[in-house]
Write an enzyme that holds these catalytic residues in place. Structure first.
Site, PDB file in Angstrom:
ATOM      1  N   HIS A  38      -4.227  10.426  -2.576  1.00  0.00           N
ATOM      2  CA  HIS A  38      -3.493   9.751  -1.497  1.00  0.00           C
ATOM      3  C   HIS A  38      -3.857   8.260  -1.427  1.00  0.00           C
ATOM      4  O   HIS A  38      -4.802   7.872  -0.754  1.00  0.00           O
ATOM      5  CB  HIS A  38      -3.837  10.451  -0.166  1.00  0.00           C
TER       6      HIS A  38
ATOM      7  N   HIS B 120      -1.941   4.166  -1.164  1.00  0.00           N
ATOM      8  CA  HIS B 120      -0.728   3.353  -0.977  1.00  0.00           C
ATOM      9  C   HIS B 120      -0.984   2.032  -1.695  1.00  0.00           C
ATOM     10  O   HIS B 120      -1.625   1.145  -1.136  1.00  0.00           O
ATOM     11  CB  HIS B 120      -0.468   3.076   0.506  1.00  0.00           C
ATOM     12  N   PHE B 121      -0.501   1.905  -2.922  1.00  0.00           N
ATOM     13  CA  PHE B 121      -0.748   0.680  -3.693  1.00  0.00           C
ATOM     14  C   PHE B 121       0.299  -0.421  -3.444  1.00  0.00           C
ATOM     15  O   PHE B 121       0.227  -1.502  -4.011  1.00  0.00           O
ATOM     16  CB  PHE B 121      -0.875   0.987  -5.187  1.00  0.00           C
ATOM     17  N   ARG B 122       1.280  -0.146  -2.592  1.00  0.00           N
ATOM     18  CA  ARG B 122       2.213  -1.188  -2.091  1.00  0.00           C
ATOM     19  C   ARG B 122       3.071  -1.840  -3.162  1.00  0.00           C
ATOM     20  O   ARG B 122       3.544  -2.968  -2.965  1.00  0.00           O
ATOM     21  CB  ARG B 122       1.448  -2.302  -1.371  1.00  0.00           C
TER      22      ARG B 122
ATOM     23  N   HIS C  23      -4.581  14.016   5.651  1.00  0.00           N
ATOM     24  CA  HIS C  23      -5.530  13.511   6.647  1.00  0.00           C
ATOM     25  C   HIS C  23      -5.653  14.290   7.954  1.00  0.00           C
ATOM     26  O   HIS C  23      -5.271  13.805   9.014  1.00  0.00           O
ATOM     27  CB  HIS C  23      -5.268  12.032   6.953  1.00  0.00           C
TER      28      HIS C  23
ATOM     29  N   ASP D 148      -6.499   7.921   1.524  1.00  0.00           N
ATOM     30  CA  ASP D 148      -5.407   7.309   2.290  1.00  0.00           C
ATOM     31  C   ASP D 148      -5.571   5.781   2.274  1.00  0.00           C
ATOM     32  O   ASP D 148      -5.394   5.106   3.294  1.00  0.00           O
ATOM     33  CB  ASP D 148      -5.333   7.842   3.725  1.00  0.00           C
TER      34      ASP D 148
ATOM     35  N   GLY E   4      -3.723   1.315   9.159  1.00  0.00           N
ATOM     36  CA  GLY E   4      -4.139   1.611   7.789  1.00  0.00           C
ATOM     37  C   GLY E   4      -5.435   0.918   7.436  1.00  0.00           C
ATOM     38  O   GLY E   4      -5.654  -0.225   7.843  1.00  0.00           O
TER      39      GLY E   4
HETATM   40  O1  DOR Z   1      -2.523   4.295   8.888  1.00  0.00           O
HETATM   41  C1  DOR Z   1      -1.609   4.537   8.120  1.00  0.00           C
HETATM   42  N1  DOR Z   1      -1.182   3.623   7.226  1.00  0.00           N
HETATM   43  N2  DOR Z   1      -0.985   5.719   8.182  1.00  0.00           N
HETATM   44  C2  DOR Z   1       0.150   5.960   7.490  1.00  0.00           C
HETATM   45  O2  DOR Z   1       0.679   7.024   7.621  1.00  0.00           O
HETATM   46  C3  DOR Z   1       0.742   4.941   6.644  1.00  0.00           C
HETATM   47  C4  DOR Z   1      -0.285   3.988   6.196  1.00  0.00           C
HETATM   48  C5  DOR Z   1       0.282   2.776   5.537  1.00  0.00           C
HETATM   49  O3  DOR Z   1       1.088   2.936   4.629  1.00  0.00           O
HETATM   50  O4  DOR Z   1      -0.112   1.664   5.882  1.00  0.00           O
HETATM   51 ZN    ZN Z   2      -1.114   7.677   3.812  1.00  0.00          ZN
END
Ligand code: DOR
Ligand code: ZN
Length: 420
Positions: free
Chosen positions: A54, A56-58, A222, A289, A306
């Site tokens: 999990h 998120h590399f954006r 999570h 995450d 995040g």
């Molecule tokens: O805190 C979070 N950030 N929860 C999410 O579900 C998305 C993530 C994000 O992509 O920044």
């Molecule tokens: Zn996430």
């Protein structure tokens, strides 16, 4: 190549011996192995490379926060050799086959570590979801607005996705239920917000998901409390994950962290955090995450939720092993073998003959401190800066090639491959 005299962390025990690898694969594990090229790892542990299910590399859509190159370097620096990247929210969103293919191309060109991609569910992309089954590791679904507008708001759409998506792969759910979150939650100060956006909202979403799943594979992202884990794990078809930030931080820390500790689902009370540690035997995996945002965004009034974590997750957990909170064998199940198994990455996650030679050489006795300037994520901050760690990753080997050693990257972007 043979690594001699190491403490090799296998699936169920630690084996004192040697590990041989050839052409990127593990060839033999045994005592007194002989061969031409050898290195001694005496006194050190060999762990499988971690598999983070999990992140998120954006990339695309938010490359000012992170991209495949910076994110994958941060992963390797933290002992993570394979990441599973969550759908992008824009640039375009990973909710069409076209966008998924474009993202696969981008990862292939830029990634330093191995990777797999998760696809995103929307209210109506059923045809795309059906086709994505072969190309992605899991299908991500949000029950709240947290996921950049990817919220699933009707039972009909949720059920249709549950039926449509490849039954062999999990649907991953962000279970915070929008209906159970007070409307003013986002206007509140960090600690009030954390309380308002409650664990109850997670319980409602988990119940909904598990009941509608009707036996199909589901993965609860999570989980934040023991109750959520117990609920999810009462369904045999459901797996669940916990993040390092919910294990190591609580509402108490928001006083100092402010919006840098703002995340969804939010940090919980100290008692709930401590209770999470008593569930390390029942959860399936630990995943970061990793959700980086720039300092500028985090310092604005409406800071996005995040926290980054891909680089700090394993060091924190190695420290927990040194503190007697879990065994090294259990750590590797939670962070290597089980995530690979749940998401069908057959060559990853375990030190066994025939698997990819993805491993870490770790000195469990070295104490060190996390400094901001040593971080590799583009966001440039971590809630764990100045933490004292014990357990240092010396070397990171990915498919038989040393990718990271003593703070230096030894491979180039594009070395990372799609993991299946
Ligand atoms: O805190 C979070 N950030 N929860 C999410 O579900 C998305 C993530 C994000 O992509 O920044
Ligand atoms: Zn996430």
């Amino acid at each position: 190549m043979i690594i001699k005299d190491a403490k090799i962390v296998l699936r169920n025990r630690i084996f004192d011996g040697d590990l041989q690898y050839e052409r990127g694969k593990i060839k033999r594990i045994g005592k007194n192995l002989s061969g031409d090229e050898k290195i001694s790892a005496s006194g050190h542990y060999i762990l499988p490379g971690a598999v983070d299910a999990h992140v998120h590399f954006r990339d695309p859509g938010g490359t000012q926060k992170e991209d495949f190159e910076s994110g994958s370097i941060a992963a390797l620096a933290g002992g993570v050799t394979t990441v599973m990247d969550m759908p992008s929210y824009s640039g375009p969103a990973t909710t069409t086959i076209k966008a998924l293919k474009a993202k696969l191309k981008l990862a292939k060109e830029k990634s330093c570590c191995d990777y797999a991609l998760h696809f995103g569910a929307t209210q109506n992309n059923f045809k795309e979801v059906k086709k994505a089954g072969k190309l992605c590791a899991g299908l991500k679904m949000f029950f709240s607005k947290s996921g950049g507008g990817m919220q699933l708001s009707t039972r009909k759409a949720i059920e249709k996705h549950f039926e449509t998506f490849n039954r062999k792969k999990p649907v991953i759910i962000h279970c915070e239920e929008e209906e159970a979150i007070p409307e003013n939650a986002e206007e509140l100060a960090p600690s009030e917000r954390a309380t308002a956006r409650s664990a109850r909202a997670m319980m409602v979403g988990i119940s909904k998901a598990c009941i509608l799943a009707n036996g199909r594979k589901l993965h609860v992202a999570h989980a934040t409390t023991a109750e959520e884990i117990d609920l999810a794990k009462s369904f045999p078809n459901v797996t669940c994950e916990v993040t390092p930030h919910h294990l190591f931080l609580s509402i108490k820390d928001l006083e100092l962290l402010g919006n840098y500790g703002k995340t969804n689902p939010p940090l919980r009370r100290e008692a709930e955090r401590l209770a999470l540690w008593n569930r390390l035997d029942s959860i399936d995996i630990i995943a970061s995450d990793h959700a980086p945002h720039t300092r500028k965004e985090k310092e604005s009034v409406s800071a996005p939720p995040g926290v980054p974590g891909v680089e700090t997750m394993l060091p924190l957990m190695l420290t927990a092993v040194n503190d007697g909170k879990l065994s090294l064998v259990r750590l590797c199940q939670l962070m290597c073998s089980r995530p690979a198994e749940i998401f069908g990455l057959k060559k990853k996650g375990e030190l066994a003959v025939g698997k990819d030679a993805d491993f870490l050489i770790v000195d469990m006795n070295e104490s060190w401190r996390l400094h901001e300037e040593d971080l590799h994520s583009k966001c440039g901050w971590s809630p764990f800066v100045n933490y004292g760690m014990k357990g240092k990753i010396r070397s990171v080997v990915l498919r038989g090639k040393e990718a990271y050693y003593d703070g230096k990257l030894l491979i180039k972007p594009g070395y990372g491959k799609l993991a299946r």
